[in-house]
Design an enzyme around this catalytic site. Structure first.
Site, PDB file in Angstrom:
ATOM      1  N   TYR A 151       3.997  33.612 -33.644  1.00 43.83           N
ATOM      2  CA  TYR A 151       2.588  34.035 -33.716  1.00 43.83           C
ATOM      3  C   TYR A 151       2.397  35.372 -32.994  1.00 43.83           C
ATOM      4  O   TYR A 151       1.848  36.320 -33.547  1.00 43.83           O
ATOM      5  CB  TYR A 151       1.699  32.954 -33.079  1.00 43.83           C
TER       6      TYR A 151
HETATM    7  N1  LIG Z   1     -10.348  31.437 -31.062  1.00 43.08           N
HETATM    8  C1  LIG Z   1      -9.822  32.121 -30.045  1.00 43.08           C
HETATM    9  O1  LIG Z   1     -10.086  31.848 -28.878  1.00 43.08           O
HETATM   10  C2  LIG Z   1      -8.881  33.269 -30.355  1.00 43.08           C
HETATM   11  C3  LIG Z   1      -8.003  33.714 -29.368  1.00 43.08           C
HETATM   12  C4  LIG Z   1      -7.152  34.774 -29.651  1.00 43.08           C
HETATM   13  C5  LIG Z   1      -7.199  35.375 -30.906  1.00 43.08           C
HETATM   14  N2  LIG Z   1      -8.067  34.909 -31.844  1.00 43.08           N
HETATM   15  C6  LIG Z   1      -8.098  35.558 -33.170  1.00 43.08           C
HETATM   16  O2  LIG Z   1      -9.452  35.707 -33.592  1.00 43.08           O
HETATM   17  C7  LIG Z   1      -9.564  35.448 -35.000  1.00 43.08           C
HETATM   18  C8  LIG Z   1     -10.563  34.316 -35.247  1.00 43.08           C
HETATM   19  O3  LIG Z   1     -10.174  33.177 -34.488  1.00 43.08           O
HETATM   20  P1  LIG Z   1     -10.533  31.691 -34.939  1.00 43.08           P
HETATM   21  O4  LIG Z   1     -10.198  30.828 -33.793  1.00 43.08           O
HETATM   22  O5  LIG Z   1     -11.875  31.659 -35.578  1.00 43.08           O
HETATM   23  O6  LIG Z   1      -9.415  31.480 -36.087  1.00 43.08           O
HETATM   24  P2  LIG Z   1      -9.136  30.116 -36.905  1.00 43.08           P
HETATM   25  O7  LIG Z   1     -10.095  29.045 -36.576  1.00 43.08           O
HETATM   26  O8  LIG Z   1      -7.678  29.839 -36.750  1.00 43.08           O
HETATM   27  O9  LIG Z   1      -9.499  30.582 -38.385  1.00 43.08           O
HETATM   28  C9  LIG Z   1      -8.686  31.434 -39.061  1.00 43.08           C
HETATM   29  C10 LIG Z   1      -9.131  31.603 -40.489  1.00 43.08           C
HETATM   30  O10 LIG Z   1      -7.979  32.117 -41.171  1.00 43.08           O
HETATM   31  C11 LIG Z   1      -7.842  31.418 -42.383  1.00 43.08           C
HETATM   32  N3  LIG Z   1      -6.452  31.324 -42.800  1.00 43.08           N
HETATM   33  C12 LIG Z   1      -5.413  30.739 -42.175  1.00 43.08           C
HETATM   34  N4  LIG Z   1      -4.305  30.793 -42.940  1.00 43.08           N
HETATM   35  C13 LIG Z   1      -4.666  31.431 -44.091  1.00 43.08           C
HETATM   36  C14 LIG Z   1      -3.986  31.762 -45.269  1.00 43.08           C
HETATM   37  N5  LIG Z   1      -2.699  31.437 -45.467  1.00 43.08           N
HETATM   38  N6  LIG Z   1      -4.661  32.405 -46.247  1.00 43.08           N
HETATM   39  C15 LIG Z   1      -5.949  32.720 -46.085  1.00 43.08           C
HETATM   40  N7  LIG Z   1      -6.673  32.415 -44.993  1.00 43.08           N
HETATM   41  C16 LIG Z   1      -6.030  31.776 -44.002  1.00 43.08           C
HETATM   42  C17 LIG Z   1      -8.376  30.018 -42.105  1.00 43.08           C
HETATM   43  O11 LIG Z   1      -8.741  29.421 -43.344  1.00 43.08           O
HETATM   44  P3  LIG Z   1      -8.903  27.819 -43.508  1.00 43.08           P
HETATM   45  O12 LIG Z   1     -10.321  27.556 -43.138  1.00 43.08           O
HETATM   46  O13 LIG Z   1      -8.570  27.543 -44.908  1.00 43.08           O
HETATM   47  O14 LIG Z   1      -7.909  27.188 -42.558  1.00 43.08           O
HETATM   48  C18 LIG Z   1      -9.551  30.309 -41.193  1.00 43.08           C
HETATM   49  O15 LIG Z   1     -10.731  30.522 -41.909  1.00 43.08           O
HETATM   50  C19 LIG Z   1      -8.165  35.136 -35.488  1.00 43.08           C
HETATM   51  O16 LIG Z   1      -7.565  36.314 -35.961  1.00 43.08           O
HETATM   52  C20 LIG Z   1      -7.452  34.677 -34.228  1.00 43.08           C
HETATM   53  O17 LIG Z   1      -6.045  34.884 -34.263  1.00 43.08           O
HETATM   54  C21 LIG Z   1      -8.907  33.873 -31.604  1.00 43.08           C
END
Ligand SMILES: NC(=O)c1ccc[n+]([C@@H]2O[C@H](COP(=O)([O-])OP(=O)(O)OC[C@H]3O[C@@H](n4cnc5c(N)ncnc54)[C@H](OP(=O)(O)O)[C@@H]3O)[C@@H](O)[C@H]2O)c1
Length: 242
Positions: A151
């Site tokens: 990752y």
């Molecule tokens: N949440 C945090 O605290 C945190 C921390 C560090 C970085 N980030 C970054 O911030 C961003 C948002 O975070 P989040 O927690 O909201 O992310 P998340 O809940 O993991 O959601 C990621 C999104 O990406 C989509 N996705 C995953 N695999 C995919 C694929 N193969 N094709 C198309 N879409 C795909 C998922 O779709 P599905 O709904 O179909 O699964 C989901 O809508 C991300 O880039 C994450 O890496 C977040």
């Protein structure tokens, strides 16, 4: 055409992406919301006026179809936000880990590269200002957790692509990264894990999706930032022990 132009955001079906997409609509932007899985969130975005396009970004033909739909509209784009992401620990079994690596590369690096490359000609800013590409990466891109090495290394790849695209697309397009820290815990985070993360976070709390939207808005509103990375992490990068 909407008041402030249209923004494509990937992974908009839930959590941070869903919040950012709704906030953009509220603030006068048009939204093309890419999603993988149909959900109430996607239905709500459509109802609020977004164009929703489905694609699994690990599948080349679905990615190509997404791009053909966007280019087929023949309308300018104000910006692109790469938010879609996979977050998993590296599998112990090597063959499984290799297959997992391909998915990480596809979502975090290959899809953003292709989307930026194909859609760059459509990008147009407001008035005489540049348009925007925003890569959502992670503070782990700079300080990786070894249990998540696949990752982290692919998020670092996306972080690096920020710099190439900033050089390649200047002066027409600004390209920046937002590096979230603990903005929204996953359901899989135990109470103990949450406590430990927050102990390592200077501001002592989860940031929430709105913290990411405010960073997005700050970049969209500032015409003179490109090739930059903005941590939105409550200071965790300074205090994290891993
Ligand atoms: N949440 C945090 O605290 C945190 C921390 C560090 C970085 N980030 C970054 O911030 C961003 C948002 O975070 P989040 O927690 O909201 O992310 P998340 O809940 O993991 O959601 C990621 C999104 O990406 C989509 N996705 C995953 N695999 C995919 C694929 N193969 N094709 C198309 N879409 C795909 C998922 O779709 P599905 O709904 O179909 O699964 C989901 O809508 C991300 O880039 C994450 O890496 C977040």
């Amino acid at each position: 055409m909407t008041e402030r132009g249209t923004i494509l955001i990937t992974g908009a079906g839930r959590r941070v992406g869903l919040h950012v997409a709704h906030s953009l609509l509220r603030d006068g932007f048009g939204v093309i919301a890419h999603y993988r899985s149909e959900s109430d969130g996607v239905a709500a975005l459509r109802a609020a006026g977004a164009t929703a396009i489905q694609a699994d970004l690990t599948r080349s033909e679905e990615l190509r179809r997404l791009l053909a739909t966007v280019t087929g509209k023949d309308e300018p784009l104000r910006g692109i936000i790469h938010n879609a992401s996979l977050f998993e620990t590296t599998r112990e079994d090597v063959d499984e880990a290799l297959a997992q690596y391909e998915r990480f590369v596809a979502v975090h690096m290959r899809a953003p590269w292709l989307i930026n490359t194909i859609l760059a000609p459509l990008l147009a800013g407001e008035n005489d200002d540049p348009a925007d590409i925003i890569h959502i990466t992670d503070i782990f891109a700079d300080n990786p957790n070894p249990a998540f090495d696949l990752y982290c290394s692919t998020k670092a790849g996306l972080q690096n692509l920020t710099l190439s695209f900033a050089k390649r697309l200047a002066p027409r397009v600004k390209v920046n990264a937002i590096q979230p820290g603990p903005v929204l815990f996953k359901d899989t985070h135990t109470a103990a894990a949450r406590e430990r993360v927050l102990e390592e976070t200077l501001l002592g709390r989860e940031g929430g999706a709105e913290a990411i939207y405010r960073a997005v808005k700050a970049l969209l509103d500032n015409p003179y930032i490109t090739g930059a990375s903005l941590p939105v992490d409550g200071g965790r990068r300074l205090a994290q022990r891993v």
